[in-house]
Scaffold this motif. Structure first.
Motif, PDB file in Angstrom:
ATOM      1  N   MET A  63       0.845  -1.196   0.000  1.00  0.00           N
ATOM      2  CA  MET A  63       0.000   0.000   0.000  1.00  0.00           C
ATOM      3  C   MET A  63       0.878   1.243   0.000  1.00  0.00           C
ATOM      4  O   MET A  63       1.959   1.252   0.573  1.00  0.00           O
ATOM      5  CB  MET A  63      -0.927  -0.001   1.206  1.00  0.00           C
ATOM      6  CG  MET A  63      -1.947  -1.113   1.152  1.00  0.00           C
ATOM      7  SD  MET A  63      -3.064  -1.009   2.543  1.00  0.00           S
ATOM      8  CE  MET A  63      -4.011  -2.484   2.310  1.00  0.00           C
ATOM      9  N   THR A  64       0.392   2.290  -0.621  1.00  0.00           N
ATOM     10  CA  THR A  64       1.180   3.519  -0.711  1.00  0.00           C
ATOM     11  C   THR A  64       1.154   4.288   0.607  1.00  0.00           C
ATOM     12  O   THR A  64       0.206   4.161   1.393  1.00  0.00           O
ATOM     13  CB  THR A  64       0.637   4.437  -1.818  1.00  0.00           C
ATOM     14  OG1 THR A  64      -0.672   4.890  -1.440  1.00  0.00           O
ATOM     15  CG2 THR A  64       0.588   3.724  -3.167  1.00  0.00           C
ATOM     16  N   PRO A  65       2.170   5.117   0.849  1.00  0.00           N
ATOM     17  CA  PRO A  65       2.161   5.947   2.059  1.00  0.00           C
ATOM     18  C   PRO A  65       0.923   6.847   2.131  1.00  0.00           C
ATOM     19  O   PRO A  65       0.345   7.023   3.201  1.00  0.00           O
ATOM     20  CB  PRO A  65       3.446   6.772   1.943  1.00  0.00           C
ATOM     21  CG  PRO A  65       4.345   5.950   1.085  1.00  0.00           C
ATOM     22  CD  PRO A  65       3.446   5.245   0.113  1.00  0.00           C
ATOM     23  N   TRP A  90      -4.030   8.342   4.847  1.00  0.00           N
ATOM     24  CA  TRP A  90      -5.477   8.575   4.738  1.00  0.00           C
ATOM     25  C   TRP A  90      -6.240   7.616   5.653  1.00  0.00           C
ATOM     26  O   TRP A  90      -7.104   8.041   6.417  1.00  0.00           O
ATOM     27  CB  TRP A  90      -5.922   8.407   3.286  1.00  0.00           C
ATOM     28  CG  TRP A  90      -7.399   8.487   3.110  1.00  0.00           C
ATOM     29  CD1 TRP A  90      -8.191   9.603   3.224  1.00  0.00           C
ATOM     30  CD2 TRP A  90      -8.279   7.406   2.801  1.00  0.00           C
ATOM     31  NE1 TRP A  90      -9.509   9.266   2.997  1.00  0.00           N
ATOM     32  CE2 TRP A  90      -9.582   7.928   2.731  1.00  0.00           C
ATOM     33  CE3 TRP A  90      -8.080   6.045   2.568  1.00  0.00           C
ATOM     34  CZ2 TRP A  90     -10.688   7.131   2.449  1.00  0.00           C
ATOM     35  CZ3 TRP A  90      -9.179   5.264   2.271  1.00  0.00           C
ATOM     36  CH2 TRP A  90     -10.468   5.812   2.220  1.00  0.00           C
ATOM     37  N   ARG A  91      -5.908   6.326   5.606  1.00  0.00           N
ATOM     38  CA  ARG A  91      -6.589   5.336   6.454  1.00  0.00           C
ATOM     39  C   ARG A  91      -6.380   5.629   7.926  1.00  0.00           C
ATOM     40  O   ARG A  91      -7.299   5.536   8.738  1.00  0.00           O
ATOM     41  CB  ARG A  91      -6.092   3.917   6.139  1.00  0.00           C
ATOM     42  CG  ARG A  91      -6.572   3.333   4.824  1.00  0.00           C
ATOM     43  CD  ARG A  91      -8.055   2.950   4.858  1.00  0.00           C
ATOM     44  NE  ARG A  91      -8.410   2.119   5.983  1.00  0.00           N
ATOM     45  CZ  ARG A  91      -8.360   0.781   6.015  1.00  0.00           C
ATOM     46  NH1 ARG A  91      -7.955   0.114   4.971  1.00  0.00           N
ATOM     47  NH2 ARG A  91      -8.716   0.134   7.098  1.00  0.00           N
TER      48      ARG A  91
END
Length: 153
Positions: free
Chosen positions: A8-10, A15-16
């Protein structure tokens, strides 16, 4: 890194985490009848009042990173609840100054203690508020937040 976050991207992870954090604060403050956004306004006003004259809605928006229109709506709602007072600036009637009412001051103390306890719990996997890993996270997040948006100069 957990298996669930591998690849997953930073940006996605930030955001999560921001969503998870906001929901946790909303849930913790629900017994005090406050939302996370209302808390941000009240706690920011508390700190800004202690530092000097009553801030304008624009100054509060800049301080919190919230949109000015959203701050205006939150301020009106908090005024209706008796927690915030809004008053026109005597030098410039276009400017609205904000301050906590007596009820706002009575509300913000327990709210800040609640959020502080929540932060302790949420940061426990990094060793807590005073751990070097937390300090590094704060430093890294501050660097990212201080980076201007827009195209490179």
């Amino acid at each position: 890194m957990s298996e669930g976050t591998r690849g997953m991207t930073p940006g996605y992870l930030v955001w999560r985490l921001s969503i998870k954090w906001r929901v946790a604060v909303d849930q913790a403050l629900a017994p005090l009848h406050l939302t996370h956004a209302q808390y941000v306004v009240l706690s920011s006003l508390f700190g800004m009042e202690r530092a000097g004259p009553l801030p304008s809605q624009r100054q509060l928006a800049d301080h919190t990173g919230l949109e000015a229109l959203y701050v205006s709506k939150l301020a009106r709602s908090l005024e209706s609840s008796g927690l915030v007072r809004r008053e026109r600036d005597t030098a410039d009637t276009r400017v609205v100054r904000l301050g906590l009412t007596a009820d706002g001051h009575r509300t913000i103390g327990p709210a800040m203690r609640t959020v502080r306890a929540l932060h302790d719990r949420l940061l426990a996997p990094l060793g807590g508020m005073d751990d070097l890993r937390t300090a590094a996270l704060v430093r890294d997040l501050s660097t990212l937040l201080d980076t201007p948006l827009g195209p490179p100069a």
